[in-house]
Design a protein around this motif. Structure first.
Motif, mmCIF file in Angstrom:
data_model
loop_
_atom_site.group_PDB
_atom_site.id
_atom_site.type_symbol
_atom_site.label_atom_id
_atom_site.label_comp_id
_atom_site.label_asym_id
_atom_site.label_seq_id
_atom_site.Cartn_x
_atom_site.Cartn_y
_atom_site.Cartn_z
ATOM 1 N N SER A 11 0.827 -1.209 0.000
ATOM 2 C CA SER A 11 0.000 0.000 0.000
ATOM 3 C C SER A 11 0.864 1.263 0.000
ATOM 4 O O SER A 11 0.529 2.254 -0.650
ATOM 5 C CB SER A 11 -0.929 0.011 1.216
ATOM 6 N N ILE A 12 1.978 1.208 0.706
ATOM 7 C CA ILE A 12 2.892 2.346 0.727
ATOM 8 C C ILE A 12 3.537 2.526 -0.645
ATOM 9 O O ILE A 12 3.601 3.635 -1.172
ATOM 10 C CB ILE A 12 3.949 2.175 1.835
ATOM 11 N N LEU A 13 4.000 1.437 -1.241
ATOM 12 C CA LEU A 13 4.633 1.530 -2.557
ATOM 13 C C LEU A 13 3.663 2.021 -3.625
ATOM 14 O O LEU A 13 4.047 2.736 -4.540
ATOM 15 C CB LEU A 13 5.228 0.179 -2.968
ATOM 16 N N HIS A 14 2.390 1.650 -3.508
ATOM 17 C CA HIS A 14 1.380 2.093 -4.471
ATOM 18 C C HIS A 14 0.944 3.535 -4.217
ATOM 19 O O HIS A 14 0.236 4.122 -5.027
ATOM 20 C CB HIS A 14 0.142 1.200 -4.409
ATOM 21 N N GLY A 15 1.343 4.083 -3.079
ATOM 22 C CA GLY A 15 0.940 5.453 -2.760
ATOM 23 C C GLY A 15 -0.414 5.534 -2.091
ATOM 24 O O GLY A 15 -0.926 6.629 -1.852
ATOM 25 N N ALA A 16 -1.013 4.393 -1.774
ATOM 26 C CA ALA A 16 -2.291 4.392 -1.063
ATOM 27 C C ALA A 16 -2.098 4.837 0.380
ATOM 28 O O ALA A 16 -3.014 5.379 1.000
ATOM 29 C CB ALA A 16 -2.933 3.009 -1.108
ATOM 30 N N LEU A 17 -0.910 4.594 0.922
ATOM 31 C CA LEU A 17 -0.528 5.082 2.241
ATOM 32 C C LEU A 17 0.704 5.947 2.071
ATOM 33 O O LEU A 17 1.682 5.529 1.449
ATOM 34 C CB LEU A 17 -0.201 3.919 3.189
ATOM 35 N N LEU A 18 0.645 7.136 2.632
ATOM 36 C CA LEU A 18 1.754 8.077 2.533
ATOM 37 C C LEU A 18 2.352 8.326 3.903
ATOM 38 O O LEU A 18 1.683 8.138 4.927
ATOM 39 C CB LEU A 18 1.258 9.401 1.939
ATOM 40 N N PRO A 19 3.621 8.774 3.952
ATOM 41 C CA PRO A 19 4.220 9.109 5.241
ATOM 42 C C PRO A 19 3.325 10.079 6.016
ATOM 43 O O PRO A 19 2.816 11.057 5.461
ATOM 44 C CB PRO A 19 5.550 9.757 4.867
ATOM 45 N N GLY A 20 3.089 9.749 7.276
ATOM 46 C CA GLY A 20 2.235 10.567 8.130
ATOM 47 C C GLY A 20 0.790 10.122 8.160
ATOM 48 O O GLY A 20 0.028 10.532 9.037
ATOM 49 N N ASP A 21 0.381 9.257 7.221
ATOM 50 C CA ASP A 21 -0.998 8.764 7.218
ATOM 51 C C ASP A 21 -1.248 7.884 8.431
ATOM 52 O O ASP A 21 -0.410 7.066 8.810
ATOM 53 C CB ASP A 21 -1.292 7.939 5.962
ATOM 54 N N LYS A 22 -2.414 8.045 8.998
ATOM 55 C CA LYS A 22 -2.835 7.192 10.111
ATOM 56 C C LYS A 22 -3.365 5.889 9.540
ATOM 57 O O LYS A 22 -4.096 5.884 8.551
ATOM 58 C CB LYS A 22 -3.907 7.887 10.939
ATOM 59 N N GLY B 172 7.885 1.063 -8.602
ATOM 60 C CA GLY B 172 8.870 2.135 -8.556
ATOM 61 C C GLY B 172 10.234 1.660 -8.140
ATOM 62 O O GLY B 172 11.194 1.880 -8.846
ATOM 63 N N GLY B 173 10.343 0.999 -7.032
ATOM 64 C CA GLY B 173 11.639 0.514 -6.558
ATOM 65 C C GLY B 173 12.586 1.639 -6.223
ATOM 66 O O GLY B 173 12.234 2.804 -6.285
ATOM 67 N N PRO B 174 13.814 1.299 -5.844
ATOM 68 C CA PRO B 174 14.802 2.327 -5.530
ATOM 69 C C PRO B 174 15.049 3.218 -6.741
ATOM 70 O O PRO B 174 14.893 2.797 -7.875
ATOM 71 C CB PRO B 174 16.057 1.528 -5.181
ATOM 72 N N ASN B 175 15.446 4.439 -6.484
ATOM 73 C CA ASN B 175 15.660 5.413 -7.552
ATOM 74 C C ASN B 175 16.995 5.260 -8.241
ATOM 75 O O ASN B 175 17.424 6.142 -8.959
ATOM 76 C CB ASN B 175 15.539 6.833 -6.994
ATOM 77 N N HIS B 176 17.664 4.168 -7.999
ATOM 78 C CA HIS B 176 18.965 3.960 -8.629
ATOM 79 C C HIS B 176 19.157 2.482 -8.934
ATOM 80 O O HIS B 176 18.558 1.633 -8.305
ATOM 81 C CB HIS B 176 20.082 4.461 -7.724
ATOM 82 N N ASP B 177 19.982 2.221 -9.924
ATOM 83 C CA ASP B 177 20.348 0.846 -10.246
ATOM 84 C C ASP B 177 21.697 0.587 -9.624
ATOM 85 O O ASP B 177 22.608 1.392 -9.764
ATOM 86 C CB ASP B 177 20.444 0.634 -11.763
ATOM 87 N N THR B 178 21.832 -0.547 -8.943
ATOM 88 C CA THR B 178 23.107 -0.850 -8.302
ATOM 89 C C THR B 178 23.603 -2.194 -8.800
ATOM 90 O O THR B 178 23.173 -3.225 -8.323
ATOM 91 C CB THR B 178 22.962 -0.883 -6.769
#
Length: 135
Positions: A23-34, A124-130
Motif C-alpha cells: 500500500s505504501i509503494l502504491h501510494g495508497a498510504l503516505l508518510p504521516g498517514d494514520k 517504482g523501486g529504488p531510484n537507482h540501479d546498483t
C-alpha cells in the motif's frame, strides 16, 4: 486495502506486513498517514488482534510505521537508510528459492526477468540501479 488469502502458505501476519508495504509503494498510504488501530484492522480483515499486533510489531521494527501513544499508528516518514546486508542476503536466498521453483515448473530466465521488470515498473523501486553491490 490489504488482501488476505487464508489458503496461502504464507503466514497471515506476513501477508499483513506485505499488504502494508504494498500500500505504501502504491501510494495508497503516505508518510504521516494514520492506519487503523490493531483492533480496527483485525475487525476489517476478520483476523485475531494478536495476528495484527505481530504484523505491526514487525513493521515498527522495520521503521515502516510508528505508534504514538494516545494518537494512533502512522506510516513513518521515510529517511534515506543504508542497505542492511543481512536483509539483502536473506532476500537473495528467497530469490534463489524462487528461481529453483520456477525452473522446476519450466519458467524460463527471460520470463522471470520480465516479471521483475514489470514489478519494478509497477512499484517504482529504488531510484537507482546498483550493479556494483553484488556479493
Amino acid at each position: 486495502m490489504i488482501q488476505i488469502k487464508k489458503d496461502s502458505s504464507k503466514p497471515i501476519y506476513e501477508q499483513v506486513v506485505f499488504g502494508v508495504k504494498e500500500s505504501i509503494l502504491h501510494g495508497a498510504l503516505l508518510p504521516g498517514d494514520k492506519i487503523p488501530s490493531i483492533r480496527e484492522m483485525a475487525n476489517q480483515l476478520l483476523l485475531n488482534p494478536n495476528t495484527i499486533s505481530k504484523a505491526y510489531g514487525i513493521l515498527e521494527d522495520q521503521d515502516i510505521i510508528e505508534t504514538v501513544q494516545g494518537k494512533g499508528t502512522f506510516v513513518k516518514q521515510t529517511e534515506p537508510v543504508l542497505r542492511n546486508e543481512l536483509d539483502v542476503r536473506m532476500l537473495k536466498k528467497k530469490l534463489t528459492e524462487l528461481v529453483i521453483e520456477a525452473f522446476y515448473i519450466k519458467v524460463g530466465k527471460e520470463e522471470m526477468i520480465q516479471w521483475i521488470e514489470d514489478a519494478v515498473e509497477q512499484f517504482g523501486g529504488p531510484n537507482h540501479d546498483t550493479d556494483s553491490e553484488e556479493s
